[in-house]
Design an enzyme around this catalytic site. Structure first.
Site, PDB file in Angstrom:
ATOM      1  N   TRP A   2       0.824  -1.217   0.000  1.00  0.00           N
ATOM      2  CA  TRP A   2       0.000   0.000   0.000  1.00  0.00           C
ATOM      3  C   TRP A   2       0.850   1.255   0.000  1.00  0.00           C
ATOM      4  CZ3 TRP A   2      -4.269  -1.221  -1.953  1.00  0.00           C
ATOM      5  CH2 TRP A   2      -4.930  -2.405  -1.612  1.00  0.00           C
TER       6      TRP A   2
ATOM      7  N   LYS B 145     -12.365  -1.907   6.593  1.00  0.00           N
ATOM      8  CA  LYS B 145     -11.573  -2.773   7.449  1.00  0.00           C
ATOM      9  C   LYS B 145     -12.092  -2.699   8.895  1.00  0.00           C
ATOM     10  CE  LYS B 145      -9.013  -3.200   3.754  1.00  0.00           C
ATOM     11  NZ  LYS B 145      -7.927  -2.361   3.339  1.00  0.00           N
TER      12      LYS B 145
ATOM     13  N   ASP C   4      -1.802   6.615   6.168  1.00  0.00           N
ATOM     14  CA  ASP C   4      -2.881   5.716   5.759  1.00  0.00           C
ATOM     15  C   ASP C   4      -3.189   4.829   6.968  1.00  0.00           C
ATOM     16  OD1 ASP C   4      -4.448   3.666   4.752  1.00  0.00           O
ATOM     17  OD2 ASP C   4      -3.113   3.175   3.076  1.00  0.00           O
TER      18      ASP C   4
HETATM   19  C1  LIG Z   1      -7.319  -1.956   1.915  1.00  0.00           C
HETATM   20  C2  LIG Z   1      -6.289  -0.903   2.006  1.00  0.00           C
HETATM   21  C3  LIG Z   1      -6.176   0.122   1.050  1.00  0.00           C
HETATM   22  C4  LIG Z   1      -7.037   0.175  -0.183  1.00  0.00           C
HETATM   23  O1  LIG Z   1      -8.302   0.491   0.126  1.00  0.00           O
HETATM   24  P1  LIG Z   1      -9.455   0.612  -0.988  1.00  0.00           P
HETATM   25  O2  LIG Z   1     -10.539   1.216  -0.193  1.00  0.00           O
HETATM   26  O3  LIG Z   1      -9.727  -0.762  -1.468  1.00  0.00           O
HETATM   27  O4  LIG Z   1      -8.948   1.508  -2.055  1.00  0.00           O
HETATM   28  C5  LIG Z   1      -5.236   1.096   1.241  1.00  0.00           C
HETATM   29  N1  LIG Z   1      -4.413   1.059   2.308  1.00  0.00           N
HETATM   30  C6  LIG Z   1      -4.483   0.094   3.241  1.00  0.00           C
HETATM   31  C7  LIG Z   1      -3.560   0.132   4.398  1.00  0.00           C
HETATM   32  C8  LIG Z   1      -5.418  -0.917   3.109  1.00  0.00           C
HETATM   33  O5  LIG Z   1      -5.481  -1.887   4.037  1.00  0.00           O
END
Ligand SMILES: *Cc1c(COP(=O)(O)O)cnc(C)c1O
Length: 373
Positions: A102, A195, A171
């Site tokens: 990511w 998540k 993030d």
């Molecule tokens: C799942 C995830 C993403 C991507 O998320 P989307 O909503 O599918 O674009 C980005 N960063 C992290 C840390 C993730 O776990």
């Protein structure tokens, strides 16, 4: 009907209480005679729903007054571009710490937009199994970027890098509200909801007001400017109304269970149970290094993944992994397949996973190890 324990990395399990509340209000929410799915986002019926979600984010995350809370769409992945388009507007340079998929995707997106990206640290040397220690980031950067919890690699920062005047962007898609976090240390935080917060469809952005600017990289669409959404209180266009409604309910559930501190305690207990077992086992091992381990995502391998890459060993390893995942699913423990970049298995044990789920997993793992040693 019996519910399973769902170890999916995302979308993932939601608190059962919340699902029941949503079901009860499906046809008539708050005496309006409508489902939230059917409400106009500009109606008097929906207005308190989004206001409640925002005030709960502010309360539970102790968001300082000088930050905006935004509900956007496009997932975490759209933030990879938005961050660059909105923040890389002075020197055009940004610092990234590379800790896996990511973080790499975010850096690649910034590069694509013409940002000069410096990778100031990386854990690529050991397949991203740890978080590099970066005491201080300095230089002429418009922002510094980290992925605070690495969902695929199962790693998490146990510290916050010092960046002085450089806004720190994180993030927090897979660790939001899993622990206490000092928002004031960051310029911008974002999290895709699926998540730890809600169903897929809404992305939470918390941004310090001085970083919201009319100016963006040339060619930035209106929808990708933070100012557009900040000025309109996340109502520039139709927001993901139902997801925001569920988000409010999940936040109420978090509050009833002790808030961020309560989640942290519960999550630490769950993760300890699993890591203690992994560390004591000679059949399994965790892939993330001590000192960098995620409380949310726990990838693990079996002794058949010892590194031998000849055809027979790889076939044996694949066979054991498949057997593990299938047998676990048959006992109601689902979505345990690992990500192909790490292999083996991965148990995601987000806020909504009860400790009973982790206990059931460890019991299953013990039995499976005995039968397959
Ligand atoms: C799942 C995830 C993403 C991507 O998320 P989307 O909503 O599918 O674009 C980005 N960063 C992290 C840390 C993730 O776990």
């Amino acid at each position: 009907m019996s519910r399973v324990f769902n170890f999916s990395a995302g979308p993932s399990c939601l608190p059962e209480e919340v699902l029941k509340e949503c079901a009860a209000e499906m046809l008539d929410c708050n005496g309006t005679g409508q489902s939230v799915m059917e409400m106009s986002h500009r109606s008097a019926a929906f207005e308190p729903i989004i206001a409640h979600a925002e005030s709960q984010v502010r309360k539970l995350m102790k968001v300082p007054q000088n930050y905006k809370v935004l509900f956007l769409q496009g997932g975490g992945s759209t933030q990879f571009a938005m961050v660059a388009q909105n923040l890389a507007i002075h020197s055009g340079k940004a610092a990234y710490i590379q800790t896996g998929v990511w973080a790499k995707k975010a850096a690649a997106e910034a590069k694509k937009l013409g940002v000069k990206v410096d990778i100031v640290a990386s854990s690529e040397d050991k397949n991203y199994s740890y978080i590099p220690r970066v005491e201080k980031i300095s230089g002429e950067y418009d922002y510094a970027y980290i992925c605070f919890n690495n969902t695929i690699m199962g790693t998490h920062y146990e510290y916050i890098p010092e960046t002085g005047n450089i806004p720190l962007v994180a993030d927090i898609s897979s660790c939001v509200l899993s622990e206490e976090l000092d928002v004031s240390k960051f310029g911008l935080l974002f999290a895709g909801a699926q998540k730890n917060l809600a169903p897929a469809g809404v992305t939470l952005v918390i941004i310090r007001e001085d970083l919201i600017s009319e100016k963006t990289l040339e060619g930035t669409p209106t929808m990708l400017s933070y100012k557009t959404h900040a000025d309109a209180d996340s109502m520039y266009n139709t927001p993901p109304c139902y997801t925001i409604y569920v988000l409010g309910k999940v936040l109420d559930w978090i509050e009833r269970n002790g808030g961020a501190a309560g989640m942290q305690k519960r999550n630490a207990e769950k993760a300890k149970l699993l890591y203690d077992y992994l560390d004591s086992s000679d059949f399994y091992h965790a892939t993330a290094e001590v000192g960098s381990r995620s409380l949310m995502n726990v990838p693990f391998l079996t002794k058949y993944s010892a590194g031998a890459k000849d055809e027979a060993s790889v076939a044996k390893e694949n066979e054991i992994n498949k057997k593990f995942v299938a047998q676990a699913a048959a006992t109601g423990l689902v979505n345990l397949a690992g990500h192909r970049l790490v292999g083996g298995m991965r148990a995601s044990i987000y806020n909504a996973m009860p400790i009973e789920g982790v206990k059931a997993l460890v019991d299953f793992m013990e039995k499976f190890a005995k039968e397959n040693s």
